[in-house]
Design a protein around this motif. Structure first.
Motif, short mmCIF file in Angstrom:
data_model
loop_
_atom_site.label_atom_id
_atom_site.label_comp_id
_atom_site.label_asym_id
_atom_site.label_seq_id
_atom_site.Cartn_x
_atom_site.Cartn_y
_atom_site.Cartn_z
N LEU A 36 0.83 -1.21 0.00
CA LEU A 36 0.00 0.00 0.00
C LEU A 36 0.87 1.26 0.00
O LEU A 36 0.50 2.27 -0.60
N LEU A 37 2.00 1.20 0.66
CA LEU A 37 2.92 2.34 0.65
C LEU A 37 3.39 2.63 -0.78
O LEU A 37 3.42 3.79 -1.21
N ARG A 38 3.68 1.58 -1.53
CA ARG A 38 4.06 1.78 -2.95
C ARG A 38 2.91 2.39 -3.73
O ARG A 38 3.11 3.26 -4.57
N ARG A 39 1.69 1.92 -3.46
CA ARG A 39 0.51 2.46 -4.14
C ARG A 39 0.34 3.95 -3.79
O ARG A 39 -0.01 4.76 -4.64
N ALA A 40 0.61 4.33 -2.55
CA ALA A 40 0.50 5.73 -2.13
C ALA A 40 1.46 6.63 -2.90
O ALA A 40 1.16 7.79 -3.18
N ARG A 41 2.60 6.07 -3.26
CA ARG A 41 3.58 6.85 -4.02
C ARG A 41 3.11 7.18 -5.43
O ARG A 41 3.66 8.04 -6.10
N GLU A 42 2.07 6.48 -5.90
CA GLU A 42 1.52 6.71 -7.24
C GLU A 42 0.36 7.71 -7.24
O GLU A 42 -0.12 8.09 -8.30
N CYS A 43 -0.08 8.11 -6.07
CA CYS A 43 -1.25 8.97 -5.95
C CYS A 43 -0.90 10.40 -6.36
O CYS A 43 0.14 10.93 -5.97
N ASP A 44 -1.78 11.01 -7.17
CA ASP A 44 -1.49 12.37 -7.63
C ASP A 44 -2.63 13.35 -7.35
O ASP A 44 -2.72 14.39 -7.99
N ALA A 45 -3.50 13.05 -6.41
CA ALA A 45 -4.59 13.96 -6.05
C ALA A 45 -4.06 15.12 -5.23
O ALA A 45 -3.04 15.00 -4.55
N ALA A 46 -4.74 16.25 -5.27
CA ALA A 46 -4.33 17.41 -4.48
C ALA A 46 -4.79 17.30 -3.03
O ALA A 46 -4.06 17.69 -2.11
N THR A 47 -5.98 16.79 -2.80
CA THR A 47 -6.52 16.63 -1.45
C THR A 47 -7.13 15.24 -1.33
O THR A 47 -7.94 14.83 -2.15
N ILE A 48 -6.72 14.54 -0.28
CA ILE A 48 -7.18 13.17 -0.04
C ILE A 48 -7.74 13.09 1.37
O ILE A 48 -7.07 13.46 2.33
N ALA A 49 -8.95 12.60 1.50
CA ALA A 49 -9.48 12.27 2.83
C ALA A 49 -9.08 10.83 3.09
O ALA A 49 -9.26 9.96 2.25
N ALA A 50 -8.51 10.59 4.26
CA ALA A 50 -8.01 9.25 4.59
C ALA A 50 -8.48 8.89 6.00
O ALA A 50 -9.37 9.54 6.55
N PHE A 51 -7.87 7.89 6.58
CA PHE A 51 -8.21 7.46 7.93
C PHE A 51 -6.99 6.81 8.56
O PHE A 51 -6.10 6.34 7.86
N VAL A 52 -6.95 6.81 9.90
CA VAL A 52 -5.88 6.11 10.61
C VAL A 52 -6.36 4.67 10.81
O VAL A 52 -7.40 4.44 11.44
N PRO A 53 -5.66 3.69 10.24
CA PRO A 53 -6.11 2.30 10.33
C PRO A 53 -6.13 1.78 11.77
O PRO A 53 -5.26 2.11 12.58
N VAL A 54 -7.15 0.96 12.07
CA VAL A 54 -7.29 0.31 13.37
C VAL A 54 -7.76 -1.12 13.15
O VAL A 54 -8.25 -1.47 12.08
N ARG A 55 -7.63 -1.94 14.17
CA ARG A 55 -8.17 -3.31 14.17
C ARG A 55 -7.80 -4.10 12.91
O ARG A 55 -8.63 -4.75 12.31
N GLY A 56 -6.54 -3.99 12.50
CA GLY A 56 -6.08 -4.78 11.37
C GLY A 56 -6.43 -4.23 10.00
O GLY A 56 -6.23 -4.90 8.99
N GLU A 57 -6.98 -3.00 9.95
CA GLU A 57 -7.29 -2.40 8.65
C GLU A 57 -6.01 -2.22 7.84
O GLU A 57 -4.94 -2.02 8.40
#
Length: 188
Positions: A36-57
């Motif tokens: 997923l970290l590699r996938r994040a390096r490909e992201c080119d959006a200006a603003t991203i809403a995300a979340f802090v993973p919990v419970r094995g997310e």
């Protein structure tokens, strides 16, 4: 299927998927998060809403940091009595605090709006290939996502958390994309 039967089916599925996440080894979780970290390096959006993973997310603070190097990242903030999410810009892990539900979040909303996000990464327990989403059951995200175009909603799950379809209730919001450690796929 009645609404009571749908709720019961959703609860049973949450248990099954939670058991699967709990059984995943720390090494496997780390391997999947590195993808997923590699996938994040490909992201080119200006603003991203995300979340802090919990419970094995899927995901990690490293993934959030990588996204923040490329874009403005918004995180949800829950209030003490509210069942409504507010949003605030992510300023690094050192600025996160435990919220009322025990989830890490910014200390307070800063007026950021979910509608300003180009992409909304949505936590899920599982996702259906038809865009159905099984959440944790609190309804926070379904309320927050109402009115956000489906094409901007990306559910983030592990590869073994994808089904053909999932039970739905009238309030459930569908997503337009699915993101796993190994694929990004349009749904529906």
């Amino acid at each position: 299927m009645s609404e009571d039967a749908q709720r019961a089916r959703k609860a049973a599925l949450r248990g099954e998927y939670a058991a699967r996440r709990a059984a995943r080894s720390a090494a496997e979780k780390q391997r999947l998060d590195s993808l997923l970290l590699r996938r994040a390096r490909e992201c080119d959006a200006a603003t991203i809403a995300a979340f802090v993973p919990v419970r094995g997310e899927p995901g990690s603070l490293d993934v959030l940091d990588e996204l923040a190097r490329r874009a403005r990242v918004l995180l949800p903030v829950t209030g003490p009595l509210s069942r409504r999410l507010e949003w605030a810009a992510y300023a690094g892990a050192e600025h996160l605090v435990p919220g009322p539900l025990g989830l890490l979040q910014p200390a307070a909303g800063d007026g950021s709006l979910l509608r300003d996000a180009d992409i909304v990464l949505v936590p899920a327990v599982a996702i259906g290939l038809d865009g159905t989403r099984l959440g944790h059951g609190g309804g926070f995200y379904d309320r927050a996502l109402t009115g956000v175009p489906t094409r901007r909603l990306v559910a983030v799950v592990h590869d073994d958390e994808v089904a053909a379809t999932l039970p739905v209730e009238p309030h459930d919001v569908r997503v337009g994309w699915l993101c796993t450690p190994t694929r990004l796929q349009r749904l529906g």
